[in-house]
Design a protein around this motif. Sequence first.
Motif, PDB file in Angstrom:
ATOM      1  N   TYR A 224       0.842  -1.203   0.000  1.00  0.00           N
ATOM      2  CA  TYR A 224       0.000   0.000   0.000  1.00  0.00           C
ATOM      3  C   TYR A 224       0.875   1.251   0.000  1.00  0.00           C
ATOM      4  O   TYR A 224       0.592   2.212  -0.725  1.00  0.00           O
ATOM      5  CB  TYR A 224      -0.903  -0.021   1.235  1.00  0.00           C
ATOM      6  N   PHE A 225       1.934   1.228   0.793  1.00  0.00           N
ATOM      7  CA  PHE A 225       2.842   2.373   0.881  1.00  0.00           C
ATOM      8  C   PHE A 225       3.501   2.665  -0.463  1.00  0.00           C
ATOM      9  O   PHE A 225       3.595   3.822  -0.889  1.00  0.00           O
ATOM     10  CB  PHE A 225       3.900   2.104   1.956  1.00  0.00           C
ATOM     11  N   ILE A 226       3.962   1.618  -1.146  1.00  0.00           N
ATOM     12  CA  ILE A 226       4.608   1.811  -2.447  1.00  0.00           C
ATOM     13  C   ILE A 226       3.606   2.322  -3.479  1.00  0.00           C
ATOM     14  O   ILE A 226       3.922   3.171  -4.306  1.00  0.00           O
ATOM     15  CB  ILE A 226       5.292   0.512  -2.906  1.00  0.00           C
TER      16      ILE A 226
ATOM     17  N   ILE B 171      -9.208  -7.333   2.034  1.00  0.00           N
ATOM     18  CA  ILE B 171     -10.417  -7.924   1.447  1.00  0.00           C
ATOM     19  C   ILE B 171     -10.294  -8.004  -0.075  1.00  0.00           C
ATOM     20  O   ILE B 171     -10.647  -9.021  -0.694  1.00  0.00           O
ATOM     21  CB  ILE B 171     -11.662  -7.101   1.852  1.00  0.00           C
ATOM     22  N   LYS B 172      -9.765  -6.936  -0.692  1.00  0.00           N
ATOM     23  CA  LYS B 172      -9.599  -6.941  -2.143  1.00  0.00           C
ATOM     24  C   LYS B 172      -8.601  -7.998  -2.595  1.00  0.00           C
ATOM     25  O   LYS B 172      -8.803  -8.670  -3.611  1.00  0.00           O
ATOM     26  CB  LYS B 172      -9.150  -5.562  -2.615  1.00  0.00           C
ATOM     27  N   LEU B 173      -7.524  -8.154  -1.836  1.00  0.00           N
ATOM     28  CA  LEU B 173      -6.541  -9.188  -2.170  1.00  0.00           C
ATOM     29  C   LEU B 173      -7.151 -10.579  -2.027  1.00  0.00           C
ATOM     30  O   LEU B 173      -6.893 -11.478  -2.848  1.00  0.00           O
ATOM     31  CB  LEU B 173      -5.306  -9.053  -1.281  1.00  0.00           C
ATOM     32  N   MET B 174      -7.963 -10.751  -0.991  1.00  0.00           N
ATOM     33  CA  MET B 174      -8.616 -12.047  -0.790  1.00  0.00           C
ATOM     34  C   MET B 174      -9.575 -12.341  -1.941  1.00  0.00           C
ATOM     35  O   MET B 174      -9.603 -13.456  -2.488  1.00  0.00           O
ATOM     36  CB  MET B 174      -9.366 -12.050   0.541  1.00  0.00           C
ATOM     37  N   ASN B 175     -10.342 -11.333  -2.345  1.00  0.00           N
ATOM     38  CA  ASN B 175     -11.281 -11.525  -3.460  1.00  0.00           C
ATOM     39  C   ASN B 175     -10.536 -11.803  -4.767  1.00  0.00           C
ATOM     40  O   ASN B 175     -11.002 -12.583  -5.605  1.00  0.00           O
ATOM     41  CB  ASN B 175     -12.162 -10.288  -3.628  1.00  0.00           C
ATOM     42  N   GLY B 176      -9.376 -11.191  -4.925  1.00  0.00           N
ATOM     43  CA  GLY B 176      -8.593 -11.360  -6.146  1.00  0.00           C
ATOM     44  C   GLY B 176      -7.983 -12.741  -6.294  1.00  0.00           C
ATOM     45  O   GLY B 176      -7.487 -13.090  -7.382  1.00  0.00           O
ATOM     46  N   ARG B 177      -8.022 -13.532  -5.220  1.00  0.00           N
ATOM     47  CA  ARG B 177      -7.511 -14.901  -5.308  1.00  0.00           C
ATOM     48  C   ARG B 177      -8.432 -15.798  -6.137  1.00  0.00           C
ATOM     49  O   ARG B 177      -8.013 -16.886  -6.565  1.00  0.00           O
ATOM     50  CB  ARG B 177      -7.352 -15.502  -3.906  1.00  0.00           C
ATOM     51  N   GLN B 178      -9.666 -15.365  -6.338  1.00  0.00           N
ATOM     52  CA  GLN B 178     -10.602 -16.125  -7.164  1.00  0.00           C
ATOM     53  C   GLN B 178     -10.399 -15.701  -8.618  1.00  0.00           C
ATOM     54  O   GLN B 178     -10.849 -14.641  -9.038  1.00  0.00           O
ATOM     55  CB  GLN B 178     -12.040 -15.860  -6.711  1.00  0.00           C
TER      56      GLN B 178
ATOM     57  N   ILE C  20      -5.735  -6.531  -8.152  1.00  0.00           N
ATOM     58  CA  ILE C  20      -6.238  -7.798  -8.704  1.00  0.00           C
ATOM     59  C   ILE C  20      -5.083  -8.654  -9.235  1.00  0.00           C
ATOM     60  O   ILE C  20      -5.005  -9.860  -8.954  1.00  0.00           O
ATOM     61  CB  ILE C  20      -7.269  -7.527  -9.814  1.00  0.00           C
ATOM     62  N   LEU C  21      -4.163  -8.046  -9.980  1.00  0.00           N
ATOM     63  CA  LEU C  21      -3.035  -8.805 -10.529  1.00  0.00           C
ATOM     64  C   LEU C  21      -2.089  -9.264  -9.425  1.00  0.00           C
ATOM     65  O   LEU C  21      -1.523 -10.363  -9.496  1.00  0.00           O
ATOM     66  CB  LEU C  21      -2.287  -7.970 -11.567  1.00  0.00           C
ATOM     67  N   THR C  22      -1.907  -8.428  -8.403  1.00  0.00           N
ATOM     68  CA  THR C  22      -1.065  -8.817  -7.260  1.00  0.00           C
ATOM     69  C   THR C  22      -1.646 -10.037  -6.563  1.00  0.00           C
ATOM     70  O   THR C  22      -0.912 -10.962  -6.183  1.00  0.00           O
ATOM     71  CB  THR C  22      -0.948  -7.645  -6.269  1.00  0.00           C
ATOM     72  N   ALA C  23      -2.967 -10.049  -6.395  1.00  0.00           N
ATOM     73  CA  ALA C  23      -3.628 -11.178  -5.742  1.00  0.00           C
ATOM     74  C   ALA C  23      -3.591 -12.428  -6.611  1.00  0.00           C
ATOM     75  O   ALA C  23      -3.458 -13.556  -6.113  1.00  0.00           O
ATOM     76  CB  ALA C  23      -5.073 -10.810  -5.422  1.00  0.00           C
TER      77      ALA C  23
ATOM     78  N   HIS D 205      -1.316 -12.769   2.500  1.00  0.00           N
ATOM     79  CA  HIS D 205      -0.921 -12.926   1.099  1.00  0.00           C
ATOM     80  C   HIS D 205       0.188 -13.968   0.947  1.00  0.00           C
ATOM     81  O   HIS D 205       0.097 -14.865   0.103  1.00  0.00           O
ATOM     82  CB  HIS D 205      -0.448 -11.564   0.578  1.00  0.00           C
ATOM     83  N   ILE D 206       1.228 -13.870   1.765  1.00  0.00           N
ATOM     84  CA  ILE D 206       2.376 -14.783   1.630  1.00  0.00           C
ATOM     85  C   ILE D 206       2.070 -16.144   2.223  1.00  0.00           C
ATOM     86  O   ILE D 206       2.438 -17.177   1.647  1.00  0.00           O
ATOM     87  CB  ILE D 206       3.632 -14.161   2.285  1.00  0.00           C
TER      88      ILE D 206
END
Length: 367
Positions: free
Chosen positions: A47-49, A65-72, A117-120, A147-148
């Motif tokens: 987020y900082f970067i 939450i967005k990262l979790m959703n992006g895993r789908q 989305i791409l990060t997730a 995430h990790i």
Amino acid sequence: MFKKGLKDVVAVQTNIASVEGEIGELRYRGILIDELIPFHTFEEIAYFIWHGVLPDKSDLKHLEIKLMNGRQLPHHVREILEALPAEIPLMDAMRTAISAFAHASFSNEPIEEQAIILTAALPVIIAIHYRKQNGLPPINPNPNLSHIANYLWMLNGKLPDHLHVEALETYLKLTMEHGLNAATFAARVTISTESDLAAAITSAIGTMKGPLHGGAPSGVIDLLEEIGEQEKIKTVIEEKLQNGKKIMGFGHRIYKTEDPRSILLREKCTSMHGKDEWLDLATVAEKEIIDLLAQHKPDRKLYTNVEYYAAAIMRSIEMPPELFTPTFSVARMIGWTAHTIEQLRDNSIFRPQSEYIGYEKTRRADA
């Protein structure tokens, strides 16, 4: 003036990171990494970067939450991964799957949302194809994991040891961003044409695939495995030095003093002393190797680079070499997306000149 490979040519002005090789400093958004990395999670540093400020609790929860959703993954991306032959290398599978995100429901999102989305998605893509290569079924994401930690869960199908998550997360936080490297430049060149983010990241992954850029630290793992135990460090290293062999994991083309990333990784590994034999071996071996290098090569200042401890961490979590560069890309996705966003905010298409040095086929009649 011609400079091969654009070496030392300033092509971009950026607020994202600065690399000061002469004094061994790496800053994210003007802040030294040793003031950021030990105190914040992967998600917070990402987020900082992206934004230039650390998230408050609400911002962080929203990102998680967005990262979790992006895993789908989108259905068509899953179908593409299912259709790819298992023998397709991981980097090629990543490139193909990421390129497939250029569809309406994705492209209509703001670019900042696309970056999340791409990060997730990238760790999920890697895990699915890696398990396919090994004849294993895919593992569903775990919504209770970071995430990790979720990346390791999807690779192995078991809850990862928290020490391994800590060590890997530290490495990945330290490698999110490192200036205008080849893959980052490729992403900026692509987005400068006003192409889309998926195309820019596809360019970056294709560039990262090259062994001169995203090469794995397998040579360091070979060294640590050859040493095997602390009592053999001096014998193995002295034999290599006497035979003129390179000691892998020492020396860096940019940093003329200690690589600041290796310092923080050393501190993390040292804090885990007695809990992992490979991390213990790496920390003890580093000190002895530096002393021996100073004795045998007093005119050269050779310090540990980030690949040394990256290799120790990868070995400790039993990550195979084919996952090294893909895993590095999981971190670097943050820097790639940040640079594409920055490029678009003050865009100018890249169009350097070339100097023709070939055979002159035509001449003036009066020459």
